[in-house]
Write a protein that holds these residues in place. Structure first.
Motif, PDB file in Angstrom:
ATOM      1  N   PHE A   5       0.912  -1.216  -0.077  1.00 57.43           N
ATOM      2  CA  PHE A   5      -0.082   0.126   0.150  1.00 57.43           C
ATOM      3  C   PHE A   5       0.874   1.238  -0.017  1.00 57.43           C
ATOM      4  O   PHE A   5       0.781   2.316  -0.719  1.00 57.43           O
ATOM      5  N   PHE A   9       0.928   4.144  -2.992  1.00 56.58           N
ATOM      6  CA  PHE A   9       0.686   5.549  -2.653  1.00 56.58           C
ATOM      7  C   PHE A   9       1.831   6.341  -3.096  1.00 56.58           C
ATOM      8  O   PHE A   9       1.636   7.446  -3.630  1.00 56.58           O
ATOM      9  N   THR A 197      -8.743  -1.768  -1.474  1.00 56.20           N
ATOM     10  CA  THR A 197      -9.205  -0.898  -2.854  1.00 56.20           C
ATOM     11  C   THR A 197     -10.492  -0.488  -2.753  1.00 56.20           C
ATOM     12  O   THR A 197     -11.045   0.412  -2.949  1.00 56.20           O
ATOM     13  N   LEU A 200     -10.672   2.352  -0.297  1.00 54.43           N
ATOM     14  CA  LEU A 200     -10.262   3.755  -1.040  1.00 54.43           C
ATOM     15  C   LEU A 200     -11.505   4.380  -1.666  1.00 54.43           C
ATOM     16  O   LEU A 200     -12.077   5.237  -1.992  1.00 54.43           O
ATOM     17  N   LEU A 206     -10.029   9.996  -2.531  1.00 59.13           N
ATOM     18  CA  LEU A 206      -9.502   8.648  -2.592  1.00 59.13           C
ATOM     19  C   LEU A 206      -9.936   7.942  -3.714  1.00 59.13           C
ATOM     20  O   LEU A 206      -9.178   6.977  -4.333  1.00 59.13           O
ATOM     21  N   ASN A 207     -11.169   7.795  -4.008  1.00 55.07           N
ATOM     22  CA  ASN A 207     -11.914   6.918  -4.564  1.00 55.07           C
ATOM     23  C   ASN A 207     -11.371   7.124  -6.161  1.00 55.07           C
ATOM     24  O   ASN A 207     -11.506   6.378  -7.061  1.00 55.07           O
ATOM     25  N   ALA A 210      -8.459   4.823  -6.529  1.00 53.88           N
ATOM     26  CA  ALA A 210      -8.708   3.420  -5.900  1.00 53.88           C
ATOM     27  C   ALA A 210      -8.334   2.246  -6.905  1.00 53.88           C
ATOM     28  O   ALA A 210      -7.614   1.304  -6.807  1.00 53.88           O
ATOM     29  N   MET A 213      -4.588   2.382  -7.432  1.00 51.53           N
ATOM     30  CA  MET A 213      -3.965   1.577  -6.296  1.00 51.53           C
ATOM     31  C   MET A 213      -4.137   0.159  -6.242  1.00 51.53           C
ATOM     32  O   MET A 213      -3.143  -0.737  -5.927  1.00 51.53           O
TER      33      MET A 213
END
Length: 235
Positions: A5, A9, A197, A200, A206-207, A210, A213
């Motif tokens: 993670f 990020f 996920t 997020l 943050l979506n 997502a 990520m």
């Protein structure tokens, strides 16, 4: 999983990743703008002849616009995860390559091709859309609990998303049959990627990152699992 993670990020600021993110966000926003336009046009086209006079007046004095707005928001909430997943699938191979180039240059896989990427992304998007539509009554019922819809969203979408991201990475390195079996053979990895996920996706702003990520975390997890398995066989 925490290391995957953090590394994912941190790499969001890489130029190659930023370019993919901007393209995906632009396309996603355009799709939702088009969806909202169609919803408003569809609601405006509703024929009110034959309705009671008070209801016609109520509808034309703002209720129709309010209904269109609420419907647009509902469709956006229900469809964001699936649409964002499908859009990001167009550049998923590039995302995986960016991670492999930086962290695993000795283990680069073969390109999947746009057709395979879209097939995988489309399958994931359809699965997520169907799950969320089926669970809509449960989401509404759990509203009274406050946190219930969020927990259910993360559990349901986590299951669907984790296996798709992990399979997409595996498909670059192992035969097709093995790549499909990989998430099932590494259930905890699949669930972990999916839960993070989905979590997020549940957070505004943050979506937007997502799905990217998810693909990046899956790349780290896949290669670290393969390295551990290779060490175990050598021992």
């Amino acid at each position: 999983m925490p290391a995957a993670f953090i590394l994912s990020f941190a790499q969001l600021w890489d130029p190659a990743i930023r370019r993919i993110l901007l393209r995906a966000l632009l396309l996603t926003l355009l799709l939702f703008a088009g969806l909202s336009y169609l919803v408003f046009k569809g609601v405006a086209a509703i024929e009110t002849n034959g309705w009671p006079q008070w209801l016609q007046s109520f509808w034309t004095n703002g209720a129709g616009d309010a209904a269109a707005f609420l419907l647009s928001m509902l469709l956006t909430w229900l469809g964001f995860t699936s649409i964002a997943t499908a859009v990001m699938a167009m550049w998923q191979d590039e995302i995986i390559v960016a991670v492999e180039t930086r962290y695993y240059p000795h283990a680069k896989g073969h390109a999947l091709g746009l057709g395979v990427e879209l097939a995988m992304g489309g399958r994931a998007a359809i699965r997520v859309a169907l799950i969320n539509m089926a669970l809509l009554p449960a989401y509404l019922l759990l509203l009274v609990t406050g946190i219930g819809p969020l927990v259910l969203f993360i559990i349901a979408n986590g299951w669907a998303l984790g296996r798709e991201y992990l399979e997409a990475v595996a498909a670059r390195h192992v035969p097709l049959g093995e790549s499909r079996a990989w998430p099932g053979q590494h259930k905890w990895d699949s669930w972990g990627i999916g839960f993070l996920t989905a979590g997020l996706f549940a957070v505004p702003v943050l979506n937007l990152v997502a799905p990217m990520m998810g693909a990046m975390m899956a790349t780290h997890i896949f290669h670290r699992e393969r390295e551990d398995e290779a060490k175990a066989r050598a021992a």
